[in-house]
Enzyme design. Structure first.
Site, PDB file in Angstrom:
ATOM      1  N   GLY A 205      22.049   2.933  -0.034  1.00 28.64           N
ATOM      2  CA  GLY A 205      23.186   3.829   0.174  1.00 28.64           C
ATOM      3  C   GLY A 205      23.371   4.160   1.640  1.00 28.64           C
TER       4      GLY A 205
ATOM      5  CB  THR B 217      27.441   4.986  -4.490  1.00 28.26           C
ATOM      6  OG1 THR B 217      26.124   5.537  -4.395  1.00 28.26           O
ATOM      7  CG2 THR B 217      28.209   5.724  -5.561  1.00 28.26           C
TER       8      THR B 217
ATOM      9  CB  VAL C  28      15.296   6.350 -10.263  1.00 25.29           C
ATOM     10  CG1 VAL C  28      15.062   5.662  -8.938  1.00 25.29           C
ATOM     11  CG2 VAL C  28      16.585   7.164 -10.250  1.00 25.29           C
TER      12      VAL C  28
ATOM     13  CB  SER D 216      21.331  11.465  -6.449  1.00 23.47           C
ATOM     14  OG  SER D 216      22.403  12.321  -6.813  1.00 23.47           O
TER      15      SER D 216
ATOM     16  CE1 TYR E 227      24.378  15.235  -5.496  1.00 25.69           C
ATOM     17  CE2 TYR E 227      25.353  17.226  -4.564  1.00 25.69           C
ATOM     18  CZ  TYR E 227      24.632  16.056  -4.409  1.00 25.69           C
ATOM     19  OH  TYR E 227      24.170  15.700  -3.165  1.00 25.69           O
TER      20      TYR E 227
ATOM     21  NE  ARG F 114      29.924  11.417   0.953  1.00 26.50           N
ATOM     22  CZ  ARG F 114      28.614  11.171   0.915  1.00 26.50           C
ATOM     23  NH1 ARG F 114      27.754  12.142   0.952  1.00 26.50           N
ATOM     24  NH2 ARG F 114      28.173   9.938   0.825  1.00 26.50           N
TER      25      ARG F 114
END
Ligand code: NAD
Ligand code: UDP
Ligand code: UDP
Length: 481
Positions: free
Chosen positions: A139, A164, A186, A202, A272, A313
């Site tokens: 990532g 991602t 995971v 994550s 989250y 984002r």
């Protein structure tokens, strides 16, 4: 591959694929191996042929001086049927073959050189070298951390399910003897031998973690317990990448680590926020019950090269919109604030925390705070486009003010951010503008560690510190409307 396409089947990756398989999928390496095999085969054939020819020459000189060479394709053939074919000179022919052999040897040397294009890593003795697992290492943040650990000469294993993350972020290490890549989720148990674990796996951006909230919860709960179980079995130290989201929409400002937070447990961000909160709880439960060495980094908004293009984002959205002269979208009035840190500062902080003796949670972020509206103006000015700034409906439960108190980080791990936001933003603009121009798959990721080292010494990027004092008419107009 778009993010949506890549995430459809992310939950199905149950198998562990060893890095050699991943390596074999790297087009450059495959091409190089095929080329090499081809050249070797050709060279071997030529050498055998030359030997055979030498033997035949000795025979033919004593018996038949006018005998033709064995390779009829090299015999001169005239179009005129009345012309007597010329017999080639065997000495000349041997010389020609020897030249071909020399050329091929030279080509093999070149291929060998091409193969060794890894960034130079520090040599460490067996005693000093650590075996380090980075989950989520393909990532954005993980890949920069991997670069640092690899350059330091450690053995790094990346575990990623490519939800991602992308191979492109770590392609420059594929095949390196210190590097392993496991395509693994995971949420499934993992049994390997390591000394340290950076647990970053994550999804991190709101659109990504809201896309499949149940999977986000599983990754942060089941995934974290698996990594804690692994750490317990091999007695490794584990650093967990937590987040400023554990403070929710905070009632105190700036946020200190003592603050317990203000999170809506059933809102759209809860998968989250609560996932990370319980992950922290599990870290301290393993510490208490099993004496595990844990480190918890509460990471504040981070940006930089290798952010996902469809990340959603604010930094990637605004830069991409400005670069393409599209409207810059602000959710709500834009009065909400964020504090942005450049990725290399975060990586330094994670490494400092991991190797410290401090085991309580530590905020890692840059305390420079900006409103989202000001941030939009900065991006537009730095990119230089003509994008208008538009307002869209506010996001539910969007934290209104966010700024880290980094007293702990300074005191216990001797860390403060170093990269001014403008410098980092310019590097990120450069990265995204290159990505937008990319036309061919073979164009490699420009954010190679060697490139980064060079650009870190370039101070000419330190621009525009007073941009925040400039008001632009259309921003004011938009706010009034
Ligand atoms: P990212 O999405 O770029 O990287 C996350 C990586 O984890 C990806 O490579 C993804 O494929 C992988 N992953 C996701 N689920 C997985 C699973 N179940 N198994 C294996 N791999 C999985 O995000 P990032 O910005 O690099 O964030 C890294 C970590 O830092 C995350 O834990 C995030 O919560 C935390 N963090 C980041 C920020 C930030 O601003 N970037 C802020 C706070 C916290
Ligand atoms: N686990 C793992 N790798 C290991 C050791 C454990 O993935 O090397 C997983 C294991 O499958 C379990 C979790 O980690 O689901 C928690 O392990 P722990 O030993 O703490 O608990 P237990 O196995 O006793 O439930
Ligand atoms: N934001 C925005 N426009 C965008 C993306 C985000 O105004 O295109 C806002 C968002 O509402 C939030 C802030 O920017 O207030 C930071 O959002 P981001 O998704 O980057 O991270 P967060 O800190 O919310 O996790």
């Amino acid at each position: 591959m778009t993010w949506n396409a890549s995430c459809k089947d992310f939950d199905s990756s149950k198998d562990v694929h060893m890095s050699k398989r991943a390596t074999s999928m790297c087009p450059t390496l495959v091409l190089s191996s095929v080329k090499k095999l081809y050249v070797w085969t050709l060279l071997t054939s030529v050498v055998l042929f030359v030997s055979a020819l030498g033997y035949n020459n000795v025979r033919s000189q004593s018996t038949d001086r006018l005998a033709a060479p064995r390779d009829s394709s090299r015999v001169f053939v005239s179009d005129n049927p009345n012309t007597v074919p010329e017999t080639p000179n065997n000495d000349q022919y041997t010389l020609q073959l020897q030249k071909e052999v020399e050329d091929l040897k030279h080509r093999i040397e070149q291929l060998e050189l091409e193969k060794n294009t890894y960034p130079e890593v520090t040599f460490r003795s067996y005693k000093d070298r650590k075996r380090i697992l980075v989950t989520g290492g393909a990532g954005f943040v993980g890949s920069h951390l991997v670069d640092k650990l690899m350059l330091q000469g450690h053995e790094v294993t990346v575990v990623d399910n490519f939800f991602t993350g992308r191979k492109r972020n770590i392609e420059h290490w594929l095949g390196h003897e210190n590097f392993e890549l496991l395509n693994h989720d995971v949420v499934n148990p993992l049994f390997i031998e390591v000394d340290q674990i950076y647990h970053l796996a994550s999804p991190a951006s709101p659109p990504h973690y809201m896309y499949n909230p149940i999977k986000t919860i599983k990754t942060n709960t089941v995934g974290t317990i698996n990594m804690l179980g692994l750490a317990k079995r091999v007695r490794a130290r584990l650093l967990m990448a937590s987040t400023s989201e554990v403070y929710g929409d905070p009632e105190i400002h700036p946020q200190t680590e003592e603050y317990w937070g203000h999170v809506n447990p059933i809102g759209p961000r809860a998968c989250y926020d609560e996932g990370k909160r319980v992950a922290e709880t599990m870290c301290y439960a393993y510490r208490k019950q099993d004496g595990l060495e844990v480190r918890v980094a509460r990471i504040f908004n981070t940006f930089g090269p290798r952010m996902h293009m469809a990340d959603g984002r604010v930094v990637s959205n605004f830069i991409l919109q400005a670069l393409q002269n599209e409207p810059i979208t602000i959710y709500g009035k834009g009065e909400q604030t964020r504090s942005f840190q450049y990725v290399s500062d975060l990586v330094d902080g994670l490494e400092a925390l991991m190797n410290s003796n401090y085991s309580e949670p530590v905020n890692i972020g840059n305390p420079e705070e900006y409103t989202i509206l000001d941030f939009a103006r900065v991006i537009r000015q730095l990119v230089g486009g003509e994008s208008e700034i538009v307002h869209k409906p506010a996001m539910q439960d969007d934290p209104q003010r966010r700024k880290p108190d980094i007293t702990r980080a300074k005191k216990y791990i001797n860390w403060t951010p170093k990269v001014p936001m403008m410098v980092g933003i310019n590097k990120t603009i450069e990265y995204f503008s290159h990505e937008l121009q990319r036309k061919k798959h073979s164009e490699r990721n420009i954010w190679h560690p060697d490139f980064e080292l060079q650009s870190n010494t370039d101070t000419s990027l330190d621009l525009g510190s007073n941009i925040f004092n400039q008001k632009s008419a259309d921003v004011e107009d938009n706010l009034e409307s």
